[in-house]
Design an enzyme around this catalytic site. Structure first.
Site, PDB file in Angstrom:
ATOM      1  N   ASP A  54      22.509  71.803  80.935  1.00  0.00           N
ATOM      2  CA  ASP A  54      22.855  70.389  80.775  1.00  0.00           C
ATOM      3  C   ASP A  54      21.665  69.485  81.075  1.00  0.00           C
ATOM      4  O   ASP A  54      21.334  68.584  80.316  1.00  0.00           O
ATOM      5  CB  ASP A  54      23.989  70.012  81.743  1.00  0.00           C
ATOM      6  CG  ASP A  54      25.375  70.183  81.122  1.00  0.00           C
ATOM      7  OD1 ASP A  54      25.512  69.959  79.919  1.00  0.00           O
ATOM      8  OD2 ASP A  54      26.308  70.529  81.859  1.00  0.00           O
ATOM      9  N   GLU A  79      24.612  62.164  82.445  1.00  0.00           N
ATOM     10  CA  GLU A  79      25.695  62.630  83.311  1.00  0.00           C
ATOM     11  C   GLU A  79      25.164  63.328  84.557  1.00  0.00           C
ATOM     12  O   GLU A  79      25.762  63.262  85.622  1.00  0.00           O
ATOM     13  CB  GLU A  79      26.587  63.602  82.519  1.00  0.00           C
ATOM     14  CG  GLU A  79      27.713  64.185  83.336  1.00  0.00           C
ATOM     15  CD  GLU A  79      28.544  65.199  82.553  1.00  0.00           C
ATOM     16  OE1 GLU A  79      29.519  65.691  83.124  1.00  0.00           O
ATOM     17  OE2 GLU A  79      28.215  65.494  81.391  1.00  0.00           O
ATOM     18  N   ASP A 153      25.499  62.449  77.046  1.00  0.00           N
ATOM     19  CA  ASP A 153      26.294  63.572  77.553  1.00  0.00           C
ATOM     20  C   ASP A 153      25.664  64.822  76.948  1.00  0.00           C
ATOM     21  O   ASP A 153      25.824  65.094  75.756  1.00  0.00           O
ATOM     22  CB  ASP A 153      27.761  63.459  77.151  1.00  0.00           C
ATOM     23  CG  ASP A 153      28.633  64.472  77.901  1.00  0.00           C
ATOM     24  OD1 ASP A 153      28.067  65.418  78.474  1.00  0.00           O
ATOM     25  OD2 ASP A 153      29.864  64.310  77.921  1.00  0.00           O
ATOM     26  N   ILE A 155      25.987  68.222  77.223  1.00  0.00           N
ATOM     27  CA  ILE A 155      26.922  69.175  76.609  1.00  0.00           C
ATOM     28  C   ILE A 155      28.324  68.733  77.014  1.00  0.00           C
ATOM     29  O   ILE A 155      28.766  69.011  78.125  1.00  0.00           O
ATOM     30  CB  ILE A 155      26.680  70.639  77.059  1.00  0.00           C
ATOM     31  CG1 ILE A 155      25.244  71.087  76.772  1.00  0.00           C
ATOM     32  CG2 ILE A 155      27.661  71.571  76.336  1.00  0.00           C
ATOM     33  CD1 ILE A 155      24.938  72.505  77.255  1.00  0.00           C
ATOM     34  N   ASP A 156      29.002  68.041  76.116  1.00  0.00           N
ATOM     35  CA  ASP A 156      30.393  67.682  76.382  1.00  0.00           C
ATOM     36  C   ASP A 156      31.260  68.916  76.118  1.00  0.00           C
ATOM     37  O   ASP A 156      30.971  69.682  75.194  1.00  0.00           O
ATOM     38  CB  ASP A 156      30.812  66.523  75.460  1.00  0.00           C
ATOM     39  CG  ASP A 156      32.167  65.954  75.837  1.00  0.00           C
ATOM     40  OD1 ASP A 156      32.341  65.577  77.008  1.00  0.00           O
ATOM     41  OD2 ASP A 156      33.048  65.903  74.965  1.00  0.00           O
ATOM     42  N   THR A 158      31.756  71.397  78.517  1.00  0.00           N
ATOM     43  CA  THR A 158      30.938  72.500  79.059  1.00  0.00           C
ATOM     44  C   THR A 158      31.743  73.784  79.202  1.00  0.00           C
ATOM     45  O   THR A 158      31.221  74.881  78.965  1.00  0.00           O
ATOM     46  CB  THR A 158      30.350  72.102  80.435  1.00  0.00           C
ATOM     47  OG1 THR A 158      29.715  70.836  80.318  1.00  0.00           O
ATOM     48  CG2 THR A 158      29.342  73.116  80.907  1.00  0.00           C
ATOM     49  N   ASP A 301      30.908  60.079  77.928  1.00  0.00           N
ATOM     50  CA  ASP A 301      31.813  60.761  76.993  1.00  0.00           C
ATOM     51  C   ASP A 301      32.115  59.907  75.769  1.00  0.00           C
ATOM     52  O   ASP A 301      32.272  60.419  74.661  1.00  0.00           O
ATOM     53  CB  ASP A 301      33.158  61.073  77.663  1.00  0.00           C
ATOM     54  CG  ASP A 301      33.058  62.076  78.791  1.00  0.00           C
ATOM     55  OD1 ASP A 301      32.456  63.135  78.577  1.00  0.00           O
ATOM     56  OD2 ASP A 301      33.579  61.796  79.889  1.00  0.00           O
TER      57      ASP A 301
END
Length: 377
Positions: A54, A79, A153, A155-156, A158, A301
């Site tokens: 991330d 994030e 973001d 890696i939304d 995860t 997000d």
């Protein structure tokens, strides 16, 4: 702004390559899926490798955007924190260095001397992606980078990325879980008002290459500024007679499910993983709206997909504010904004969408949903 959009599309593809490499290269994949076990100090960070994946993606985007647009450098938010403690108790700040070798050396200190994994990751970070096809030529937006901020973001969804189920995406159908729910999200907002004005969504795991078997991605983008509304996704055809469909989290409150079942019918409530993916389903017309009654999403997000929805004539509203308001759902006071934290909160909660949300493409459908939920929450 066209230059910024082209850059964001390129860095989102670079980020997607990093996400794919972490799953496709065995030394990285073993770190990615390793479960946390016991209190083995020397494995402390390696066992949370997903956080490094991330952070690396976030820092790649931050580095590349800041290099081309230095006036934005202080307004690129992500994030994740980029500070880690390795197995020796040393604090390491993850950044993208000037050369691949320097980045590999830095990552090696974070990964407790795993030079193979560090080198593979550094190569992906410094590798420029193939040209990203986009029809941004001729796009002029009267905004300066000094007026803008960015939410990332990296890696939304995860958990879907880690689990890695390889579902096949069917054209025109929403798929509830799997690798395709993991998205790279980059949203651009106006610092003065918090309005989302540009969004880039990269879906790193869209389909497999029939020839080589490797994953291929897909990107989506949108710009919404004043009278300029441009989106890479066509506005879905009016589905008159097919009924309203809503995508939800499987953990949504029962009272919400019951109210929307009464409105839409049981067959028109669908479920999917990942906030970003659920909003992407609305953008693509796979669902008409996404309803979330909890404050469990954050600015990172929603910012990117919000810009695409605005470009298509829709938006994202704060559910709680809209239910309490005496004005119509189209009142802009209820639209989510991205520039001000909740100062009474701490940590990530400062940037939560506390009132829940409704993502929609059509105002009349939003009115129907708000009507069905009035007095229920």
């Amino acid at each position: 702004m066209a230059d910024l959009l082209r850059l964001l599309l390129r860095v989102a593809e670079k980020a997607a390559n990093v996400a794919r490499v972490c799953r496709q290269e065995a030394p990285l994949f073993q770190l990615l899926v390793q479960e946390k076990t016991g209190d083995d100090k020397n494995k402390k960070f390696v066992q949370d490798f997903k956080t490094l994946a991330d952070v690396v993606i976030q820092e790649v985007i931050r580095h590349d955007v800041g290099a081309q647009f230095p006036e934005m450098a202080g307004f690129i938010h992500g994030e994740e924190s980029n500070k880690f403690e390795n197995g020796l108790g040393e604090s390491v700040t993850v950044t993208v260095c000037r050369t691949e070798e320097e980045t590999a050396a830095l990552l090696s200190t974070v990964l407790d001397g795993d030079h193979t994994a560090a080198s593979l990751l550094a190569r992906a970070i410094h590798q420029d992606p193939a040209t990203v096809d986009t029809s941004t030529d001729g796009l002029t937006v009267p905004l300066s980078p000094s007026e803008l901020g960015i939410w990332i973001d990296p890696i939304d969804a995860t958990s879907q990325y880690i689990e890695g189920r390889e579902e096949v995406l069917e054209e025109g159908h929403l798929s509830p879980s799997g690798l395709h729910c993991a998205l790279v999200l980059i949203g651009v907002y106006l610092r003065s008002t918090g309005e989302p004005v540009m969004g880039v969504i990269n879906q790193p795991f869209n389909h497999k290459d029939p020839a080589g078997g490797g994953w291929r991605g897909k990107h989506f983008w949108g710009v919404s500024c004043g009278s300029i509304n441009v989106c890479s996704v066509s506005r879905p055809k009016d589905g008159t007679g097919r009924g309203l469909s809503v995508v939800l989290s499987s953990s949504e409150k029962q009272v919400v499910k019951e109210a929307l079942t009464s409105l839409c019918g049981p067959d028109k409530l669908v479920y999917a993983s990942g906030a970003g993916y659920k909003i992407l389903c609305v953008i693509q017309g796979l669902a008409d709206a996404y309803v979330l009654s909890e404050g469990s999403t954050f600015k990172w997000d929603s910012c990117a997909p919000h810009a695409l929805l605005r470009a298509l004539g829709g938006g994202i509203v704060d559910l709680s504010k809209t239910l309490q308001s005496n004005v119509g759902p189209q009142d802009h006071k209820a639209e989510l904004t991205y520039h001000q934290p909740h100062t009474e909160c701490k940590g990530a909660d400062r940037w939560a969408n506390h009132g829940g949300l409704v993502a929609y493409r059509d105002c009349s459908q939003l009115c129907s949903i708000i009507g069905a939920l009035k007095g229920k929450l």
